[in-house]
Structure formats: structure tokens, C-alpha cells
Design an enzyme around this catalytic site. Structure first.
Site, PDB file in Angstrom:
ATOM      1  N   HIS A  72     -34.618  19.519  68.973  1.00  0.00           N
ATOM      2  CA  HIS A  72     -35.515  20.070  67.966  1.00  0.00           C
ATOM      3  C   HIS A  72     -36.611  20.960  69.128  1.00  0.00           C
ATOM      4  CE1 HIS A  72     -38.055  16.156  69.613  1.00  0.00           C
ATOM      5  NE2 HIS A  72     -38.558  17.057  69.485  1.00  0.00           N
ATOM      6  N   ASN A 124     -42.978  22.414  41.113  1.00  0.00           N
ATOM      7  CA  ASN A 124     -43.750  22.933  39.740  1.00  0.00           C
ATOM      8  C   ASN A 124     -45.014  22.675  39.836  1.00  0.00           C
ATOM      9  OD1 ASN A 124     -45.636  20.955  38.160  1.00  0.00           O
ATOM     10  ND2 ASN A 124     -43.972  20.873  36.888  1.00  0.00           N
ATOM     11  N   CYS A 157     -37.898  21.725  35.715  1.00  0.00           N
ATOM     12  CA  CYS A 157     -38.420  20.253  35.113  1.00  0.00           C
ATOM     13  C   CYS A 157     -38.665  20.792  33.388  1.00  0.00           C
ATOM     14  CB  CYS A 157     -39.657  20.105  35.193  1.00  0.00           C
ATOM     15  SG  CYS A 157     -41.007  20.862  35.666  1.00  0.00           S
TER      16      CYS A 157
END
Length: 186
Positions: A72, A124, A157
Site C-alpha cells: 500500500h 442508492n 434497487c
């Protein structure tokens, strides 16, 4: 020498689009290093992205394949640009609060200040519009990240609204624009 891009993928249904994004960026001549959260691996396999990028895919921050390398840290030092696409509400929150709990967030926190950082939310509509998510994105923006805003669309969704991952052409255009600006300054 090709520009090195870190493509970080978090857990969103839009993660499958990262395969096409990886493929297109590779064809444009970029060297793509893929980082994934564990949740992202539930939507798309690391093997798919490894084949498309022709590079190892990094999922576990604690897995170091080479004894002389801290993945990393080294990936962050070598990157010409970092993009989180898709950026889930969870990963945005982790970054905004400095949590280095996985390969994506640990690498992002290790990036030099001058490395361009982008994020493309995908979630969402209610999650995207939630004041907490908006505050977390504002923190990222204050820290030098640039948002590639989501589209309004029919979401997985079944809701309709803002939250679909930006078109890949918009993501690629933003990446190339920033890299061009960076090259012009140097």
C-alpha cells in the site's frame, strides 16, 4: 513510461463496470493497478481485473507477496492518479474519517498530497443524498479529492434517482483531463 493509475473498487453493484473501465484505460496505454475492498470481491472477481489489467489485484492490506515491498505504501508512491470507482457510502465514510481498514483506504491514506485523487459515487439515491454522506464527500473534497458525480437513473434497487455510477466516458475524460493538466504544469 506509461502513467500509473490506481483504480480502487468498493462494494457497489456498479463494481462490475470496473472491468470495462480497466479494459478501456489499459487500451489507452495506462498501467492500471487495481485495489479492491473485500465487499467489492462479492460483485466482481479479482481474477477478471487481473486479466484485464495484466497486473496483480490487491485486496488484503496484510498480504505482502514480496518481503522488500509494503504494497500500500509503494503503490501510493508510484501512482500518477488515484480513482475510487465505484465509491460506496461505506468507503467514502472510511476515507473521510481516516480509517485505514482495508487495501483501498490504507493506500489512499498513503498517497502523497500532490497525487490527483478522484471518486465516483455509486449508491442508492437516499444514501447519496443523506446529509452524513454529503458531509463525508465534502470532507474528501476539502482534502483534495474531486468528485465525478453520479447519474440519475433507474437503480439496481428499483428506485429512480441520482446514484448511478457516472458514465465510463465521463470518468475516462476526467482522468485524461487531470493527467493532461498535470503534464502541462510539469
Amino acid at each position: 513510461m506509461p502513467k500509473q493509475l490506481l483504480l480502487a473498487i468498493s462494494g457497489s453493484i456498479s463494481a462490475y463496470k470496473a472491468a470495462d473501465l480497466t479494459s478501456q484505460l489499459t487500451k489507452l496505454g495506462y498501467e492500471i493497478h487495481v485495489l479492491m475492498t473485500e465487499a467489492a470481491t462479492q460483485f466482481i472477481t479479482p481474477l477478471t481485473l487481473q486479466v484485464l489489467s495484466k497486473q496483480p489485484v490487491h485486496v488484503d492490506v496484510m498480504t505482502e507477496k514480496l518481503a522488500d515491498r509494503i504494497n500500500h505504501i509503494d503503490l501510493a508512491k508510484e501512482a500518477d492518479l488515484f480513482i475510487l470507482a465505484p465509491a460506496s457510502a461505506n468507503t467514502i465514510a472510511h476515507l473521510a474519517h481516516g480509517l485505514a481498514s482495508n487495501m483501498v483506504t490504507a493506500t489512499a491514506l498513503a498517497l502523497p498530497a500532490e497525487t490527483p485523487k478522484l471518486f465516483a459515487p455509486a449508491m442508492n439515491t437516499k444514501m447519496y443524498d443523506n446529509p452524513i454522506t454529503q458531509q463525508n464527500m465534502a470532507v474528501l473534497t476539502q482534502q483534495g479529492y474531486r468528485e465525478i458525480p453520479p447519474r440519475s437513473a433507474l437503480l439496481a434497487c428499483g428506485d429512480v434517482g441520482r446514484g448511478a455510477l457516472a458514465d465510463l466516458s465521463d470518468i475516462i475524460h476526467t482522468i485524461e483531463e487531470i493527467l493532461h493538466e498535470q503534464t502541462s504544469r510539469n
